[in-house]
Design an enzyme around this catalytic site. Structure first.
Site, PDB file in Angstrom:
ATOM      1  N   HIS A  65       0.839  -1.195   0.000  1.00  0.00           N
ATOM      2  CA  HIS A  65       0.000   0.000   0.000  1.00  0.00           C
ATOM      3  C   HIS A  65       0.873   1.243   0.000  1.00  0.00           C
ATOM      4  O   HIS A  65       2.036   1.194   0.393  1.00  0.00           O
ATOM      5  CB  HIS A  65      -0.937   0.019   1.212  1.00  0.00           C
ATOM      6  CG  HIS A  65      -0.223  -0.003   2.528  1.00  0.00           C
ATOM      7  ND1 HIS A  65       0.276  -1.172   3.074  1.00  0.00           N
ATOM      8  CD2 HIS A  65       0.097   0.970   3.403  1.00  0.00           C
ATOM      9  CE1 HIS A  65       0.851  -0.910   4.234  1.00  0.00           C
ATOM     10  NE2 HIS A  65       0.769   0.390   4.456  1.00  0.00           N
ATOM     11  N   CYS A 216       1.743   3.741  12.049  1.00  0.00           N
ATOM     12  CA  CYS A 216       2.729   3.245  11.085  1.00  0.00           C
ATOM     13  C   CYS A 216       3.039   4.370  10.107  1.00  0.00           C
ATOM     14  O   CYS A 216       2.356   5.401  10.106  1.00  0.00           O
ATOM     15  CB  CYS A 216       2.216   2.001  10.365  1.00  0.00           C
ATOM     16  SG  CYS A 216       0.814   2.312   9.262  1.00  0.00           S
TER      17      CYS A 216
END
Length: 705
Positions: A65, A216
């Site tokens: 991603h 993250c």
């Protein structure tokens, strides 16, 4: 989610044999629907995110991603692989691959939906349904939530109050941003802000309470998967656990009363926790975000053990992301490397900007530009010499920040924001007493160590508010200043002068051997720690307004060697393409530009796929180039730029010959070594190398960043 994934974005027979090929196959579907405008640019962004941290998860899941300027709208593509594809998960290959594409400026509502999907991936019923889906439309419907299997209900009787907020967030994606606040409200029902410690709470008959923060680098997938994993483990353990997800869609701060009532804290993050001081004074477990996904029960058990022992973080601030080991078993040497790399990563932009400005000043105004008067006193708009002097003097000012920034951010890496003031003060003192780069390293470590020691002191609650603003900066700056001026400064300055004199005296075989050594280091881990040590050594030598000839030779050798691996891989894929996979041949096209721009990371995809052949070959070619550059006497005043700064290079023709020689050597070795086995499309080279692993796992930037 109806517009994010359709049957056209689903491939239930994904035949790719590598993660790069899988991303390409799914991305091509996005391109065909107009969701991605530039396939290669988007794949480069996916690869850059993958280099930060592998996206494979336990349970056979891969979630490549990224955010990208080449994405027109938030999009999700799904592929199912019968053979499995290695995405770096500890338990083996992934058979369910989700490619998540978010525009660079995606709105919160879309990112919230993607985040809800990330939570669903931790639900075994959801993944089992995808594995058994018979056609693309069914799989797309499951992912959209059109099928019941996509959002299985959680029995209310088994859910704790904190879990109910998380479940509702998964079942109603539009409400996902409020998940933290919903969980907060539920968890705080009937609680007291002055709750007792963990051991006392369970003795009193109420569940153990934990607050957690997950985050993250992109804030799309791992953040929410870690949250879901922790919440599920909390329910199984009979623990009230509330998570604050600091993701792309922003975050809702946990209620201060809920934090106060908590018996322990879990940080699962790969970027700094925002407003971390809110959680000070409690038993704390601090790990990377993947630990929150893969071993949540272990983390819960660890924080309960710490609470039982009465361990709490310092009242002034918890340990920092760089100070923490990240995973169990990390030693002091690894921590030290992280601290030093923290300083170097913040210093490099000053080196690049200042060095290029100084080099441009010399190129426009000649080598006497350093004697020009201040542009504040003399500047003529129509004279090239005035502009040259302006560029040179701006560059000199930028270079003046190098040592203070290096020291300040080493201390920041060790002790968080309280380390900045003594770090910068110590670094400035190092510059003042001519202790240079070595002085900056020592000053940063001293400042961080002093602040960490102060933070361990048990401070009365009434004084905690003034500690980070007044007390810590005052005391730590005074101690570091005393040590730098009176104790260690003079010996370090003498050592710095000795090293400079030694470099100035290098000639003949000694210089050639040094060039070969620096070339080996530049090509060992392709932008990782060893590469950065060599690069920092070189830039430290030219970080003055009038660098020595030897320092400029070292800078030239380092840049030349760093260009070799990507250029060699590009050439190898051109002359013997059949030895490489289609994905590697595509990467080879980009490697031409990356190598020419002195971005060594352009060779990482090749090194990661075949480390035992690519890395040694690159090191040999880099050593040849470094040695030849030193032997030819090539010099360079700019710290970066690749072929675009050739006009600023001394002996440019011989310099280019040195690069070409190294590229040819590496190319020949790679072709020969790969020719000894079956073509890359038929067999995958196994094994990993320490350098490649370090380069792939470091939270790093290209040396230009």
């Amino acid at each position: 989610m109806s517009d994010m994934i359709t049957a056209d974005l689903v491939d239930l027979d994904l035949s790719a044999d590598s993660k790069e090929a899988a991303a390409r196959a799914l991305a091509e579907r996005m391109v065909s629907l107009g969701r991605v405008t530039d396939l290669e640019g988007f794949l480069a962004d996916v690869a850059a995110r993958e280099a930060q941290m592998p996206t494979g998860l336990d349970g056979g899941i891969g979630i490549p991603h990224c955010r990208s300027a080449h994405v027109t709208e938030p999009t999700l593509a799904f592929g199912r692989s019968a053979a499995g594809i290695d995405f770096g998960a500890p338990d083996g290959p992934a058979d369910l691959i989700f490619l998540i594409a978010a525009p660079a400026g995606a709105d919160d509502a879309h990112l919230t939906i993607l985040s809800a999907l990330a939570r669903q991936l931790m639900n075994s019923e959801f993944t089992d349904a995808l594995r058994s889906a018979g056609d693309a439309e069914t799989a797309a419907a499951l992912i959209r939530g059109d099928e019941a299997a996509a959002t299985p209900a959680t029995p209310a009787a088994s859910a704790t109050p904190a879990a109910e907020g998380a479940v509702s967030a998964s079942q109603n994606t539009a409400a996902a941003p409020a998940a933290a606040s919903a969980g907060t409200a539920a968890a705080s029902t009937g609680t007291d802000a002055g709750a007792s410690s963990g051991a006392g709470s369970e003795a009193a008959g109420r569940p153990f309470r934990i607050v957690a923060v997950t985050s993250c680098p992109t804030g799309i997938a791992h953040t929410y998967m870690a949250a879901e994993s922790l919440e599920n483990a909390g329910r199984e353990a009979g623990v009230e656990l509330v998570v604050e997800t600091q993701g792309s869609a922003g975050f809702t701060r946990l209620d201060p009363e809920v934090i106060a009532a908590a018996d322990g804290v879990i940080f699962a993050h790969d970027v700094p926790v925002r407003d971390k001081d809110r959680f000070a004074g409690k038993p704390t477990v601090d790990v990377g975000v993947k630990a929150g996904i893969n071993r949540p029960a272990e983390l819960i058990g660890e924080v309960r053990e710490r609470a039982a022992r009465g361990e709490v973080t310092s009242g002034s601030a918890p340990s920092t992301p760089v100070e923490r080991a990240g995973d169990a078993g990390e030693g002091y040497g690894t921590k030290l490397r992280k601290w030093l790399m923290s300083g170097v990563s913040y210093m490099v932009p000053f080196v690049a900007a200042g060095g290029l400005l100084i080099a441009l000043g010399f190129a426009i105004g000649g080598y006497k530009v350093n004697k020009a008067p201040s542009v504040m006193d003399h500047f003529v708009w129509t004279q090239g010499d005035s502009w040259a002097a302006l560029l040179f003097q701006i560059g000199v000012v930028s270079f003046g920040f190098l040592v203070p920034v290096l020291a300040g951010y080493i201390a920041y890496g060790m002790a968080d924001r309280p380390g900045l003031v003594p770090g910068f003060v110590g670094g400035m003192i190092a510059s003042t007493i001519s202790a240079g780069f070595l002085g900056g390293l020592v000053a940063g470590l001293l400042a961080g160590g002093v602040v960490m020691a102060i933070q361990k002191i048990n401070i009365p609650a009434a004084m905690r508010g003034i500690m980070p603003v007044v007390v810590i900066p005052l005391i730590s700056s005074a101690i570091v200043g005393f040590l730098m001026f009176v104790v260690v400064g003079k010996p370090i300055a003498s050592a710095q002068k000795g090293m400079t004199d030694w470099l100035n005296g290098l000639s003949g075989s000694n210089a050639i051997l040094l060039g070969a050594l620096l070339g080996l280091m530049m090509c060992f881990d392709l932008g990782g720690p060893v590469n950065k040590v060599a690069y920092t050594f070189a830039t430290a030598g030219i970080a003055v307004s009038n660098p020595s000839d030897s320092a400029m030779k070292i800078m030239a050798a380092v840049m030349a060697a760093g260009m070799v691996p990507p250029l060699a891989m590009a050439l190898a894929t051109t002359v013997r393409g059949k030895l490489f996979t289609p994905t590697e041949r595509e990467n080879g096209k980009a490697a031409w530009v990356l190598g020419a721009s002195f971005i060594s990371e352009g060779a990482i995809p090749f090194a990661a796929a075949d480390p035992l052949r690519v890395i040694p070959s690159s090191m040999v070619g880099g050593a040849v180039t470094g040695a030849l550059s030193m032997a030819f006497g090539a010099t360079l005043r700019a710290p970066h730029g690749g072929i675009f700064v050739v006009p600023l290079i001394g002996n440019p023709f011989l310099y280019l010959i040195a690069i070409a020689a190294g590229v040819c050597v590496t190319t020949a070795l790679v072709v020969v070594l790969k020719g000894l086995r079956k073509p890359a499309g038929q067999a995958t080279a196994g094994g990993t190398a320490p350098g490649a692993a370090a380069a792939a796992k470091e939270d790093r930037q290209p040396v230009a960043a």
